[in-house]
Write a protein that holds these residues in place. Structure first.
Motif, PDB file in Angstrom:
ATOM      1  N   GLY A 108       0.801  -1.219   0.000  1.00 41.58           N
ATOM      2  CA  GLY A 108       0.000   0.000   0.000  1.00 41.58           C
ATOM      3  C   GLY A 108       0.831   1.263   0.000  1.00 41.58           C
ATOM      4  O   GLY A 108       0.497   2.237  -0.683  1.00 41.58           O
ATOM      5  N   THR A 109       1.924   1.275   0.764  1.00 36.20           N
ATOM      6  CA  THR A 109       2.780   2.463   0.796  1.00 36.20           C
ATOM      7  C   THR A 109       3.417   2.723  -0.563  1.00 36.20           C
ATOM      8  O   THR A 109       3.477   3.868  -1.036  1.00 36.20           O
ATOM      9  CB  THR A 109       3.863   2.305   1.866  1.00 36.20           C
ATOM     10  N   VAL A 132      -4.154   3.738 -10.216  1.00 35.97           N
ATOM     11  CA  VAL A 132      -4.061   3.268  -8.829  1.00 35.97           C
ATOM     12  C   VAL A 132      -5.341   3.593  -8.065  1.00 35.97           C
ATOM     13  O   VAL A 132      -5.859   2.768  -7.305  1.00 35.97           O
ATOM     14  CB  VAL A 132      -2.834   3.887  -8.138  1.00 35.97           C
ATOM     15  N   ARG A 180      -0.864   7.981  -0.092  1.00 38.22           N
ATOM     16  CA  ARG A 180      -1.022   8.985  -1.134  1.00 38.22           C
ATOM     17  C   ARG A 180      -1.325  10.361  -0.535  1.00 38.22           C
ATOM     18  O   ARG A 180      -0.748  11.374  -0.940  1.00 38.22           O
ATOM     19  CB  ARG A 180      -2.134   8.579  -2.096  1.00 38.22           C
ATOM     20  N   LEU A 224       2.308   1.790  -3.549  1.00 34.26           N
ATOM     21  CA  LEU A 224       1.298   2.237  -4.509  1.00 34.26           C
ATOM     22  C   LEU A 224       0.872   3.681  -4.242  1.00 34.26           C
ATOM     23  O   LEU A 224       0.733   4.486  -5.170  1.00 34.26           O
ATOM     24  CB  LEU A 224       0.075   1.310  -4.438  1.00 34.26           C
ATOM     25  N   GLY A 225       0.651   4.018  -2.982  1.00 35.43           N
ATOM     26  CA  GLY A 225       0.195   5.370  -2.659  1.00 35.43           C
ATOM     27  C   GLY A 225       1.223   6.433  -2.984  1.00 35.43           C
ATOM     28  O   GLY A 225       0.882   7.484  -3.541  1.00 35.43           O
ATOM     29  N   ALA A 274      -2.836   2.448   0.981  1.00 35.77           N
ATOM     30  CA  ALA A 274      -2.487   3.200  -0.232  1.00 35.77           C
ATOM     31  C   ALA A 274      -3.102   4.592  -0.200  1.00 35.77           C
ATOM     32  O   ALA A 274      -2.460   5.579  -0.587  1.00 35.77           O
ATOM     33  CB  ALA A 274      -2.956   2.434  -1.466  1.00 35.77           C
ATOM     34  N   ARG A 275      -4.334   4.698   0.253  1.00 34.32           N
ATOM     35  CA  ARG A 275      -4.960   6.016   0.343  1.00 34.32           C
ATOM     36  C   ARG A 275      -4.259   6.913   1.358  1.00 34.32           C
ATOM     37  O   ARG A 275      -4.045   8.109   1.111  1.00 34.32           O
ATOM     38  CB  ARG A 275      -6.437   5.856   0.711  1.00 34.32           C
ATOM     39  N   VAL A 303      -7.814   0.922  -6.246  1.00 41.55           N
ATOM     40  CA  VAL A 303      -8.124   1.037  -4.820  1.00 41.55           C
ATOM     41  C   VAL A 303      -9.629   1.068  -4.601  1.00 41.55           C
ATOM     42  O   VAL A 303     -10.161   0.403  -3.695  1.00 41.55           O
ATOM     43  CB  VAL A 303      -7.451   2.289  -4.241  1.00 41.55           C
ATOM     44  N   ASP A 354      -1.891   7.945 -11.252  1.00 43.77           N
ATOM     45  CA  ASP A 354      -2.770   8.216 -10.113  1.00 43.77           C
ATOM     46  C   ASP A 354      -4.177   7.707 -10.391  1.00 43.77           C
ATOM     47  O   ASP A 354      -4.841   7.139  -9.510  1.00 43.77           O
ATOM     48  CB  ASP A 354      -2.784   9.716  -9.840  1.00 43.77           C
ATOM     49  N   THR A 383      -4.597  -3.324   2.182  1.00 43.00           N
ATOM     50  CA  THR A 383      -3.696  -2.645   1.250  1.00 43.00           C
ATOM     51  C   THR A 383      -4.306  -1.384   0.636  1.00 43.00           C
ATOM     52  O   THR A 383      -3.638  -0.336   0.584  1.00 43.00           O
ATOM     53  CB  THR A 383      -3.243  -3.618   0.151  1.00 43.00           C
ATOM     54  N   PRO A 384      -5.552  -1.406   0.136  1.00 43.82           N
ATOM     55  CA  PRO A 384      -6.112  -0.164  -0.425  1.00 43.82           C
ATOM     56  C   PRO A 384      -6.220   0.956   0.601  1.00 43.82           C
ATOM     57  O   PRO A 384      -6.032   2.134   0.244  1.00 43.82           O
ATOM     58  CB  PRO A 384      -7.499  -0.598  -0.921  1.00 43.82           C
TER      59      PRO A 384
END
Length: 322
Positions: free
Chosen positions: A137-138, A155, A202, A140-141, A198-199, A159, A152, A194-195
């Motif tokens: 997640g880190t 991804v 980001r 991807l974000g 990621a948020r 997510v 962006d 994970t999502p």
């Protein structure tokens, strides 16, 4: 500012019509009237005391250290085998037996021993799932925030799709294809979290993408990926770390709920959720079988939440100081 005293008129000023004496205007003590307003001293802004919360943070740290120490030193502790059955002590309440200080369950197994081994399973699920979520997640974000544009959007769409999928259905589906096991539960919870990570990553990295030090590094000829991992990523780690601690608590709670429903780790492995699920049959006659693991889980979850709040507050203080 000065004014003429009311009694000092030119006629009463004396010979030669000399001007009246000029005296400063003052406000007599104990009277009300016009006069200069009192000067208010400027002081430091009032800071809300955090001593109450700091006490809970310290207690939470002590609890987590003790819990980790007991789990790691379990082979050296004088506790019985968690799978051993004492037929002379069935559903003994806490404090009624020296050999079983926290009592026994419905078939005579020591609750303290099962609590320690179950804690190892619950913490393994929590830490393992969050490690998977934080790793993917880190990345991807931060990539989505740094490159923006098409990256962006792709991804973000992925997510949103993962967040729209019901978590319970995902766990059941993975259990069907991979079989119910500890590793299946860790992977399933890791993919579910994970999502969310990621948020957060980001959002944490986005303000730093256009900062001066990033522009300076790009002007000095640094490569994009070097700027990404050396300049942007370190600044986005602390919010992710704070949220990761919360996710550990969520993962432990989710594991407890899944095991309580029979979707968690299979026997003979035991977790806090498994202990609570097995105690449902004797809840009325022996409530301690459920209350002991439930209380332990509650203390662990609330301690993790206090620690996450502490990390978040420390991060805010550092940002304000900058």
């Amino acid at each position: 500012m000065t004014t003429v005293h009311p009694s000092a008129s030119p006629a009463a000023a004396g010979d030669g019509g000399r001007p009246a004496a000029v005296v400063p205007a003052t406000r007599p003590s104990g009277t009300q009237g016009p006069g200069p307003a009192p000067v208010r001293k400027e002081g430091r802004p009032r800071i809300r005391s955090t001593k109450g919360r700091d006490i809970f943070v310290k207690v939470s740290m002590v609890w987590m250290v003790l819990l980790a120490a007991v789990i790691m030193l379990e082979p050296l502790l004088p506790i019985p085998d968690p799978a051993a059955v004492d037929y002379y002590a069935i559903a003994v309440a806490p404090g009624q037996s020296v050999a079983h200080p926290l009592g026994t369950d419905a078939i005579g197994r020591d609750i303290l021993a099962r609590l320690v081994t179950g804690g190892r399973v619950s913490l393994t699920v929590g830490l393992g799932a969050v490690a998977i979520a934080a790793m993917f997640g880190t990345v991807l974000g931060i990539i989505a925030a740094f490159f923006k544009g098409l990256t962006d959007r792709v991804v973000g769409s992925g997510v949103d799709i993962f967040l729209a999928f019901p978590p319970l259905v995902a766990i059941i589906a993975l259990s069907v294809f991979m079989g119910p096991s500890l590793s299946t539960l860790v992977i399933a919870l890791g993919l579910i979290f994970t999502p969310q990570v990621a948020r957060v990553a980001r959002s944490a990295a986005l303000p730093y993408v256009s900062r001066e030090f990033v522009t300076a590094a790009r002007g000095m000829g640094s490569k994009e990926f070097r700027i990404l991992w050396r300049e942007v990523a370190p600044n986005a780690i602390v919010p992710v770390l704070s949220y990761a601690v919360v996710l550990v608590a969520m993962a432990i709670g989710a594991e407890g709920g899944m095991s309580f429903l029979g979707l968690g780790v299979p026997p003979p492995q035991s977790s806090w959720g498994t202990m609570m699920g097995e105690g449902r049959a004797v809840l009325a006659a022996s409530p301690h079988v459920v209350l002991v693991p439930a209380t332990t889980m509650f203390l662990t979850l609330i301690s993790l939440n206090f620690l996450a709040d502490y990390i978040s507050r420390r991060f805010d203080i550092k940002e304000a100081a900058l």
